[in-house]
Motif scaffolding. Structure first.
Motif, PDB file in Angstrom:
ATOM      1  N   CYS A 120       0.849  -1.191   0.000  1.00 21.82           N
ATOM      2  CA  CYS A 120       0.000   0.000   0.000  1.00 21.82           C
ATOM      3  C   CYS A 120       0.886   1.244   0.000  1.00 21.82           C
ATOM      4  O   CYS A 120       1.802   1.348   0.810  1.00 21.82           O
ATOM      5  N   VAL A 178      -4.991   0.674   3.744  1.00 18.84           N
ATOM      6  CA  VAL A 178      -3.979   0.080   4.630  1.00 18.84           C
ATOM      7  C   VAL A 178      -4.426  -1.268   5.186  1.00 18.84           C
ATOM      8  O   VAL A 178      -3.595  -2.132   5.492  1.00 18.84           O
ATOM      9  N   ILE A 193       3.696  -1.048   3.839  1.00 21.87           N
ATOM     10  CA  ILE A 193       3.052   0.256   3.645  1.00 21.87           C
ATOM     11  C   ILE A 193       4.145   1.301   3.450  1.00 21.87           C
ATOM     12  O   ILE A 193       5.093   1.367   4.236  1.00 21.87           O
ATOM     13  N   LEU A 243      -0.946   7.858   8.831  1.00 23.81           N
ATOM     14  CA  LEU A 243      -1.029   6.411   9.095  1.00 23.81           C
ATOM     15  C   LEU A 243      -1.134   6.195  10.603  1.00 23.81           C
ATOM     16  O   LEU A 243      -0.330   6.746  11.370  1.00 23.81           O
ATOM     17  N   VAL A 253      -2.844  -0.716  11.257  1.00 22.36           N
ATOM     18  CA  VAL A 253      -1.736  -1.493  10.671  1.00 22.36           C
ATOM     19  C   VAL A 253      -1.777  -2.945  11.134  1.00 22.36           C
ATOM     20  O   VAL A 253      -1.871  -3.235  12.343  1.00 22.36           O
TER      21      VAL A 253
END
Ligand SMILES: NC(=O)c1ccc[n+]([C@@H]2O[C@H](COP(=O)([O-])OP(=O)(O)OC[C@H]3O[C@@H](n4cnc5c(N)ncnc54)[C@H](O)[C@@H]3O)[C@@H](O)[C@H]2O)c1
Ligand SMILES: O=C(O)[C@@H]1CCCCN1
Length: 312
Positions: free
Chosen positions: A138, A193, A199, A210, A215
């Motif tokens: 991503c 995500v 990422i 983020l 995550v």
């Protein structure tokens, strides 16, 4: 009399700079830097001066690599562009010196060097730190760095899915049209995500883009933006929960808002992992906080200059 400097434009630099030659040179010099023998690889933390009227900064990035006798400095201007997106966010010029005389041998446009060496260093960190089975990539942010990162990551690794998301759908769609290869464009960063193994954050945001709770545990994050002590790309949760790797400890302590403001501890430099003096904790959630180093520009500039010279 000293030779006159040559000027190498961006397209000439791009023609002579290949990832295949760049990556091993970067691995070598990152390892040498982290061995800490200061007479071998000299690179002070860059000095950065504000350009108040234009929301920008000018960074000076000198480096000397003794065993290869490379003396170089990059000057890079970078900006927070809120409104006028037609203006560039980064401009760079590289000076390559003759170390014996001190004269300039080449003046190079530094953009292609900046794009490729940054993406190559992120790829080096990913090779070491991403989960062994990484299916989903991503990319958050769809500017110049996103292009070079897409190119090298899809060349070196095979993903089942590549996702991209930017601040606006328009920039993400422009990016998708510019690069060759499959990808899915997302309008929500959280959805992009979700479940990603790798990422990459390549935004010019000064606020987190983020968040740790998005995550997947064990994922690897290459965080390339937020190069000022009061800028963020990653939130405190991610910085607290992940194992943090950097390009330089010294630079990170001075320049990285994600590290300074979260209080996160740096576990290792990527060069230390390459040297085998610190482990690559692949099974944990890892962050590589990249800030950029003058030695990376120096090895790239020398490659370009040597190839240009042998083409004459
Ligand atoms: N670590 C390094 O070595 C290194 C080297 C060069 C550039 N940089 C930094 O990398 C970043 C990207 O550089 P670039 O040249 O690609 O810039 P760019 O201006 O070309 O692209 C920035 C992108 O970020 C997107 N963006 C901004 N805010 C966002 C948000 N909140 N969410 C998602 N996307 C957002 C923009 O829409 C744009 O697509 C900059 O911060 C730059 O300073 C780091
Ligand atoms: O190392 C570099 O080239 C970049 C330029 C922009 C700001 C952060 N560092």
């Amino acid at each position: 009399m000293a030779e006159q400097p040559v000027f190498l434009s961006d397209d000439v630099v791009a023609r002579f700079l290949s990832y295949d030659e760049l990556i091993p040179k970067l691995e070598e010099v990152l390892g040498q830097f982290s061995r800490g023998v200061s007479s071998e690889v000299v690179q002070p933390v860059r000095s950065v001066m504000p350009i108040h009227n234009h929301h920008g900064y000018l960074g000076l990035m000198p480096a000397y690599i003794a065993h290869e006798d490379i003396l170089c400095t990059k000057m890079v201007a970078f900006y927070r562009r809120e409104g006028n997106l037609n203006l560039p966010s980064t401009q760079a010029t590289v000076l390559l010196f003759n170390p014996e005389y001190g004269n300039v041998r080449a003046v190079m446009d530094g953009l292609d060097i900046t794009h490729k060496r940054t993406a190559a260093v992120s790829a080096i960190s990913a090779k070491l730190l991403m989960p062994a089975q990484s299916d989903v990539l991503c990319i958050l942010g769809c500017g110049h760095q996103a292009v070079s990162h897409y190119e090298i990551f899809t060349r070196l690794f095979s993903f089942k899915e590549v996702r991209v998301c930017s601040r606006t759908l328009e920039t993400a769609e422009r990016f998708a049209a510019r690069v060759q290869g499959p990808m899915k464009v997302f309008t929500s960063a959280e959805e992009a995500v979700h479940g990603a193994d790798l990422i990459i954050t390549v935004t010019n945001s000064s606020e987190p883009v983020l968040f740790g709770e998005w995550v997947k545990p064990g994922a690897h994050v290459a965080a390339v933006g937020a190069c000022r002590p009061d800028w963020r790309e990653l939130d405190d949760v991610l910085m607290r929960d992940a194992v943090i790797y950097v390009d330089t400890r010294e630079g990170a302590a001075v320049e990285s808002g994600d590290i300074i403001l979260s209080g996160a501890e740096v576990f290792a430099e990527v060069g230390e992992v390459l040297n085998g003096t610190r482990p690559a904790l692949r099974n944990k959630t890892t962050v590589f906080k990249s800030l950029g180093m003058g030695i990376q520009d120096a090895v790239a500039a020398k490659l370009v200059f040597d190839k240009w010279k042998s083409s004459q």
